[in-house]
Design an enzyme around this catalytic site. Structure first.
Site, PDB file in Angstrom:
ATOM      1  N   VAL A 166      -1.588  52.461  35.063  1.00 60.16           N
ATOM      2  CA  VAL A 166      -2.761  51.989  35.791  1.00 60.16           C
ATOM      3  C   VAL A 166      -2.993  52.813  37.048  1.00 60.16           C
ATOM      4  O   VAL A 166      -4.096  53.310  37.291  1.00 60.16           O
ATOM      5  CB  VAL A 166      -2.606  50.497  36.144  1.00 60.16           C
ATOM      6  CG1 VAL A 166      -3.769  50.040  37.028  1.00 60.16           C
ATOM      7  CG2 VAL A 166      -2.544  49.657  34.875  1.00 60.16           C
ATOM      8  N   GLU A 207      -7.781  45.883  36.026  1.00 54.99           N
ATOM      9  CA  GLU A 207      -8.080  47.003  35.126  1.00 54.99           C
ATOM     10  C   GLU A 207      -8.114  46.504  33.685  1.00 54.99           C
ATOM     11  O   GLU A 207      -7.474  45.511  33.336  1.00 54.99           O
ATOM     12  CB  GLU A 207      -7.044  48.110  35.297  1.00 54.99           C
ATOM     13  CG  GLU A 207      -5.588  47.682  35.115  1.00 54.99           C
ATOM     14  CD  GLU A 207      -5.161  47.524  33.681  1.00 54.99           C
ATOM     15  OE1 GLU A 207      -5.793  48.154  32.817  1.00 54.99           O
ATOM     16  OE2 GLU A 207      -4.209  46.776  33.427  1.00 54.99           O
ATOM     17  N   PHE A 208      -8.878  47.234  32.851  1.00 52.99           N
ATOM     18  CA  PHE A 208      -8.994  46.877  31.444  1.00 52.99           C
ATOM     19  C   PHE A 208      -8.825  48.107  30.554  1.00 52.99           C
ATOM     20  O   PHE A 208      -9.372  48.169  29.464  1.00 52.99           O
ATOM     21  CB  PHE A 208     -10.357  46.224  31.177  1.00 52.99           C
ATOM     22  CG  PHE A 208     -10.570  44.957  31.954  1.00 52.99           C
ATOM     23  CD1 PHE A 208     -10.044  43.752  31.521  1.00 52.99           C
ATOM     24  CD2 PHE A 208     -11.275  44.973  33.150  1.00 52.99           C
ATOM     25  CE1 PHE A 208     -10.228  42.577  32.249  1.00 52.99           C
ATOM     26  CE2 PHE A 208     -11.470  43.806  33.891  1.00 52.99           C
ATOM     27  CZ  PHE A 208     -10.935  42.611  33.433  1.00 52.99           C
ATOM     28  N   ARG A 231      -7.092  50.908  28.076  1.00 47.42           N
ATOM     29  CA  ARG A 231      -6.210  50.876  26.902  1.00 47.42           C
ATOM     30  C   ARG A 231      -5.425  52.180  26.849  1.00 47.42           C
ATOM     31  O   ARG A 231      -5.997  53.263  27.006  1.00 47.42           O
ATOM     32  CB  ARG A 231      -7.032  50.739  25.614  1.00 47.42           C
ATOM     33  CG  ARG A 231      -7.844  49.465  25.509  1.00 47.42           C
ATOM     34  CD  ARG A 231      -8.877  49.582  24.405  1.00 47.42           C
ATOM     35  NE  ARG A 231      -9.852  50.626  24.717  1.00 47.42           N
ATOM     36  CZ  ARG A 231     -10.781  51.071  23.853  1.00 47.42           C
ATOM     37  NH1 ARG A 231     -10.833  50.562  22.635  1.00 47.42           N
ATOM     38  NH2 ARG A 231     -11.640  52.014  24.208  1.00 47.42           N
ATOM     39  N   ASN A 250      -7.149  39.342  28.061  1.00 48.95           N
ATOM     40  CA  ASN A 250      -6.049  39.802  27.211  1.00 48.95           C
ATOM     41  C   ASN A 250      -5.566  38.713  26.262  1.00 48.95           C
ATOM     42  O   ASN A 250      -5.204  38.986  25.113  1.00 48.95           O
ATOM     43  CB  ASN A 250      -4.895  40.314  28.066  1.00 48.95           C
ATOM     44  CG  ASN A 250      -5.121  41.739  28.538  1.00 48.95           C
ATOM     45  OD1 ASN A 250      -6.100  42.373  28.164  1.00 48.95           O
ATOM     46  ND2 ASN A 250      -4.239  42.245  29.369  1.00 48.95           N
ATOM     47  N   ALA A 303      -6.161  43.974  10.697  1.00 48.16           N
ATOM     48  CA  ALA A 303      -4.901  43.317  10.328  1.00 48.16           C
ATOM     49  C   ALA A 303      -3.776  44.336  10.298  1.00 48.16           C
ATOM     50  O   ALA A 303      -3.971  45.512   9.997  1.00 48.16           O
ATOM     51  CB  ALA A 303      -5.044  42.651   8.966  1.00 48.16           C
ATOM     52  N   GLY A 304      -2.564  43.884  10.630  1.00 49.73           N
ATOM     53  CA  GLY A 304      -1.423  44.788  10.640  1.00 49.73           C
ATOM     54  C   GLY A 304      -0.141  44.043  10.928  1.00 49.73           C
ATOM     55  O   GLY A 304       0.054  42.913  10.473  1.00 49.73           O
ATOM     56  N   CYS A 353       0.828  45.170  27.930  1.00 51.59           N
ATOM     57  CA  CYS A 353      -0.112  44.159  28.445  1.00 51.59           C
ATOM     58  C   CYS A 353      -0.095  42.855  27.663  1.00 51.59           C
ATOM     59  O   CYS A 353       0.206  41.797  28.220  1.00 51.59           O
ATOM     60  CB  CYS A 353      -1.529  44.737  28.471  1.00 51.59           C
ATOM     61  SG  CYS A 353      -1.763  46.014  29.723  1.00 51.59           S
ATOM     62  N   LYS A 368       3.205  40.704  27.677  1.00 56.42           N
ATOM     63  CA  LYS A 368       3.516  40.254  29.038  1.00 56.42           C
ATOM     64  C   LYS A 368       2.479  39.245  29.546  1.00 56.42           C
ATOM     65  O   LYS A 368       2.838  38.209  30.123  1.00 56.42           O
ATOM     66  CB  LYS A 368       3.552  41.470  29.964  1.00 56.42           C
ATOM     67  CG  LYS A 368       3.723  41.158  31.445  1.00 56.42           C
ATOM     68  CD  LYS A 368       3.937  42.431  32.253  1.00 56.42           C
ATOM     69  CE  LYS A 368       2.696  43.281  32.325  1.00 56.42           C
ATOM     70  NZ  LYS A 368       1.648  42.710  33.208  1.00 56.42           N
TER      71      LYS A 368
END
Length: 444
Positions: free
Chosen positions: A11, A149-150, A152, A206, A250-251, A258, A261
């Site tokens: 971040v 923050e967002f 990835r 999140n 899917a996985g 993130c 947590k």
């Protein structure tokens, strides 16, 4: 504007570099001198596409520097961003010790009016604690704000420079004006809230995305039983504007720094308010169990795994990053070793990080081919492009037994045409060949 960013993790480093790219004078501060030395030599401590080039460019143009001198950085700045880690404690709560330490040092270093901005993910009410700590160590005027923050990992630079929205939490007019001015070059979608709402927006966002992932994985498990195709189901769902297509792949579940947590922290926040967040607890439980579908499928194909060689492709929790924090590979490989399997693993980037965090008898390979060579089965845990570009027919030629467990659904029916692979993917029973599992196998 003159900015200090405290913390050079994902971040802090990405934010600081991108602010300098916008023309601001930025000082990034970290207590770890080895990390600062590395950055000053032009080397990046994390793998993030596009970041190294921006560091070099903005250093050369004099807008970006790195230091361990927090006091000097605070003296020279108008806005100070706190971007230190907030790791999970054993209880699931966020560890705020680094935040509190940074706030104290900021207070001791004040030499005039500053706006102190929390960018780290913190529980609701943390910014009030930060204000109190700073007040104890300075007589200077200051304001606090929250700008979560967002980004990835793997697309962090792109996400920072082209955000969907900016959330600014503050009740102070000066802080609001300064922060809007700073972020206006990024987007005109700037949302100003009170500080507590801004803190909550990060956790709620999140938690919702994690919920979408666990939900589509549960749908995938049902698809396997009823004969539907989860990719078609997800496409149909995602075409509804109220739902959207993001996070419906899917996985084997989410990982990283993130989602695990923040979901645990929000469960703890709710618990401290005497609220039982049953939905989010189920999201976490579903996510953990989804990882072990890989083991169940392997046992359905091979029976007893003792002595069997299992190849693992992918150790990072997602592609385009070397981050292995809470990666599914940890639990999957641990379960394989407990069952007596021989594990050979390969990842294009994250192998060294994984080794540093995992103590187990794993053979780490220098190529995908070496990992798969004469293995009894191959499990794909991360959808790296290198793996997507390797045809199933080539994989079959490498394996001793033609068993492929595709945990990220990277192959299509056309890709598999003409192969003799025993193939299993997630939620696509029409594509599975040679693998039939109805009852879960309890892990020992």
């Amino acid at each position: 504007m003159r900015l200090t960013v405290i913390g050079t993790g994902y971040v802090g480093l990405v934010s600081g570099v991108c602010f300098s790219e916008l023309g601001n004078d930025v000082v990034c501060v970290d207590k770890v001198s080895a990390k600062i030395d590395m950055l000053n030599k032009g080397r990046i401590p994390i793998f993030e596409p596009g970041l190294e080039e921006l560091v070099q460019k903005n250093k050369n143009e004099g807008r970006l520097r790195f230091t361990t001198d927090l006091t000097g950085a605070v003296h020279d700045s108008d806005i100070i961003f706190i971007a230190v880690g907030t790791p999970s404690l054993p209880s699931g709560e966020a560890d705020l010790s680094f935040i509190e330490q940074a706030a104290e040092e900021i207070g001791r270093s004040m030499n005039g009016f500053k706006v102190v901005v929390t960018k780290s993910t913190v529980p609701v009410g943390t910014n009030e604690k930060i204000r109190n700590i700073i007040q104890q160590h300075t007589t200077c005027l200051f304001e606090v704000a929250s700008v979560p923050e967002f980004l990835r990992e793997g697309t962090a630079v792109q996400d920072t420079l082209y955000p969907d929205r900016i959330i600014i939490g503050t009740s102070n007019d000066t802080a609001r004006k300064w922060l809007i001015k700073l972020h206006t070059p990024l987007t005109d979608n700037i949302i100003v809230t009170d500080i507590r709402s801004a803190e909550m927006i990060k956790y709620a966002s999140n938690a919702f995305l994690a919920t979408k992932i666990s939900f589509i994985n549960e749908i995938a498990n049902i698809c396997e039983k009823v004969g539907a195709d989860v990719t078609q189901v997800a496409f149909g769902m995602g075409s509804d504007k109220r739902i959207g297509p993001s996070f419906l792949n899917a996985g084997i579940g989410y990982g990283g720094s993130c989602f695990p947590k923040d979901t645990q922290a929000l469960i703890q926040i709710a618990g401290q308010m005497d609220y039982d967040f049953k939905l989010l607890k189920s999201v976490v439980e579903v996510n953990r169990d989804q990882r072990f579908n890989m083991i169940r499928k392997l046992e359905a194909i091979l029976g007893d795994l003792r002595g069997k060689t299992i190849a693992i492709w992918g150790l990072a929790f997602k592609p385009e990053t070397d981050d292995v924090r809470d990666a599914p590979a940890f639990e999957i490989i641990s379960a394989l070793l407990r069952k007596g399997a021989v594990v050979r693993a390969y990842d294009p980037i994250a192998t060294d990080n994984f080794k540093n965090h995992f103590q187990g008898a794993v053979e780490y390979c220098v190529s995908a081919q070496k990992a798969a060579w004469h293995a009894d089965a191959l499990c794909i845990l991360t959808e790296w492009k290198e793996f997507c570009d390797t045809s199933p027919s080539v994989i079959q030629s490498w394996l001793k037994q033609p068993n492929l467990i595709d945990g990220r659904n990277i192959y299509s029916e056309e890709d598999l045409a003409g192969t003799e692979l025993n193939y299993y993917s997630i939620g696509r029973p029409n594509m599975n060949k040679g693998v039939r599992v109805n009852d879960p196998v309890l892990l020992q």
